[in-house]
Enzyme design. Structure first.
Site, PDB file in Angstrom:
ATOM      1  N   CYS A  82      -4.059   0.514  -2.510  1.00 48.16           N
ATOM      2  CA  CYS A  82      -3.924  -0.731  -1.753  1.00 48.16           C
ATOM      3  C   CYS A  82      -2.786  -1.583  -2.314  1.00 48.16           C
ATOM      4  CB  CYS A  82      -5.218  -1.542  -1.839  1.00 48.16           C
ATOM      5  SG  CYS A  82      -6.580  -0.880  -0.880  1.00 48.16           S
ATOM      6  N   GLU A  93       0.307   5.221   0.605  1.00 52.37           N
ATOM      7  CA  GLU A  93      -0.657   6.251   1.033  1.00 52.37           C
ATOM      8  C   GLU A  93      -0.233   7.635   0.545  1.00 52.37           C
ATOM      9  OE1 GLU A  93      -1.196   5.613   5.265  1.00 52.37           O
ATOM     10  OE2 GLU A  93      -2.313   3.754   4.873  1.00 52.37           O
ATOM     11  N   GLU A  97      -2.930  -4.700  -3.059  1.00 51.83           N
ATOM     12  CA  GLU A  97      -3.431  -5.555  -4.153  1.00 51.83           C
ATOM     13  C   GLU A  97      -3.387  -4.807  -5.482  1.00 51.83           C
ATOM     14  OE1 GLU A  97      -4.766  -4.938  -1.225  1.00 51.83           O
ATOM     15  OE2 GLU A  97      -6.059  -6.555  -0.514  1.00 51.83           O
ATOM     16  N   CYS A 118     -10.366  -5.089   0.162  1.00 57.18           N
ATOM     17  CA  CYS A 118     -11.492  -4.149   0.195  1.00 57.18           C
ATOM     18  C   CYS A 118     -12.379  -4.405  -1.026  1.00 57.18           C
ATOM     19  CB  CYS A 118     -10.982  -2.708   0.213  1.00 57.18           C
ATOM     20  SG  CYS A 118     -10.361  -2.132  -1.382  1.00 57.18           S
ATOM     21  N   ASN A 171       0.844  -1.195   0.000  1.00 61.38           N
ATOM     22  CA  ASN A 171       0.000   0.000   0.000  1.00 61.38           C
ATOM     23  C   ASN A 171       0.884   1.252   0.000  1.00 61.38           C
ATOM     24  OD1 ASN A 171       0.633  -0.790   2.677  1.00 61.38           O
ATOM     25  ND2 ASN A 171      -1.100   0.307   3.544  1.00 61.38           N
ATOM     26  N   CYS A 206     -10.800  -3.663  -4.420  1.00 61.05           N
ATOM     27  CA  CYS A 206      -9.759  -4.630  -4.809  1.00 61.05           C
ATOM     28  C   CYS A 206     -10.366  -5.978  -5.189  1.00 61.05           C
ATOM     29  CB  CYS A 206      -8.708  -4.766  -3.720  1.00 61.05           C
ATOM     30  SG  CYS A 206      -7.612  -3.325  -3.690  1.00 61.05           S
TER      31      CYS A 206
HETATM   32  N1  THU Z   1      -5.198  -1.722   2.609  1.00 66.91           N
HETATM   33  C1  THU Z   1      -4.607  -2.520   1.662  1.00 66.91           C
HETATM   34  O1  THU Z   1      -3.529  -2.187   1.127  1.00 66.91           O
HETATM   35  N2  THU Z   1      -5.234  -3.667   1.319  1.00 66.91           N
HETATM   36  C2  THU Z   1      -6.377  -4.138   1.883  1.00 66.91           C
HETATM   37  O2  THU Z   1      -6.834  -5.231   1.534  1.00 66.91           O
HETATM   38  C3  THU Z   1      -7.063  -3.345   2.910  1.00 66.91           C
HETATM   39  C4  THU Z   1      -6.461  -2.034   3.236  1.00 66.91           C
HETATM   40  C5  THU Z   1      -4.508  -0.490   3.006  1.00 66.91           C
HETATM   41  C6  THU Z   1      -5.138   0.785   2.567  1.00 66.91           C
HETATM   42  C7  THU Z   1      -4.584   1.769   3.589  1.00 66.91           C
HETATM   43  O3  THU Z   1      -3.310   2.204   3.156  1.00 66.91           O
HETATM   44  C8  THU Z   1      -4.414   0.929   4.846  1.00 66.91           C
HETATM   45  O4  THU Z   1      -4.438  -0.431   4.420  1.00 66.91           O
HETATM   46  C9  THU Z   1      -5.480   1.157   5.893  1.00 66.91           C
HETATM   47  O5  THU Z   1      -6.740   1.035   5.366  1.00 66.91           O
END
Ligand code: THU
Length: 136
Positions: A57, A48, A59, A90, A46, A93
């Site tokens: 994300c 941000e 994925e 999520c 991920n 994804c």
């Molecule tokens: N996140 C992912 O990278 N993958 C997931 O399946 C769920 C959430 C990340 C997004 C964000 O950067 C952090 O986790 C918190 O939500």
């Protein structure tokens, strides 16, 4: 029974990517690794952003890496989060996985020690929106 070494390899790739996750705002690092039909592994983490909705994300990163190499079919994907928590992809994804996968695509959910649970995409995204809907 799936080859344990190949699952271990997928988990290791997701864990390595997780170490590079850029998550200064949530503090929640995630790694993902896709194995395509060609057998190659593509990892992502991920990433941000101070403008929160711009974050991506793990994925999405792994799938983008796969697409950039010209691979188009996901056989399986492993997702690794931290602590004791097992996370599922999520909603967005799940749809991204669906674009390059099928109902039987395996989604492996992992904690820090390894894969703990495997689920089919069809169970995570029932009644999915797909191209047949567009043709109606
Ligand atoms: N996140 C992912 O990278 N993958 C997931 O399946 C769920 C959430 C990340 C997004 C964000 O950067 C952090 O986790 C918190 O939500």
């Amino acid at each position: 029974m799936q080859d344990m070494n190949s699952l271990q390899e997928l988990f290791a790739a997701a864990s390595r990517a997780r170490e590079n996750a850029y998550a200064p705002y949530s503090g929640f690092k995630v790694g993902a690794a896709v194995r395509s039909e060609s057998g190659k592994i593509y990892a992502g983490c991920n990433v941000e952003n101070i403008s929160y909705p711009c974050g991506t994300c793990a994925e999405a990163g792994a799938i983008a890496a796969m697409a950039a190499e010209g691979d188009r079919k996901i056989r399986e994907i492993a997702i690794v989060a931290g602590g004791s928590c097992l996370i599922t992809p999520c909603g967005a994804c799940r749809q991204r996985i669906k674009e390059f996968g099928g109902p039987d695509t395996l989604i492996h959910l992992a904690g820090p020690q390894g894969i703990e649970k495997s689920v089919r995409l069809a169970d995570l995204l029932p009644l999915a929106f797909d191209e047949t809907e567009l043709k109606k």
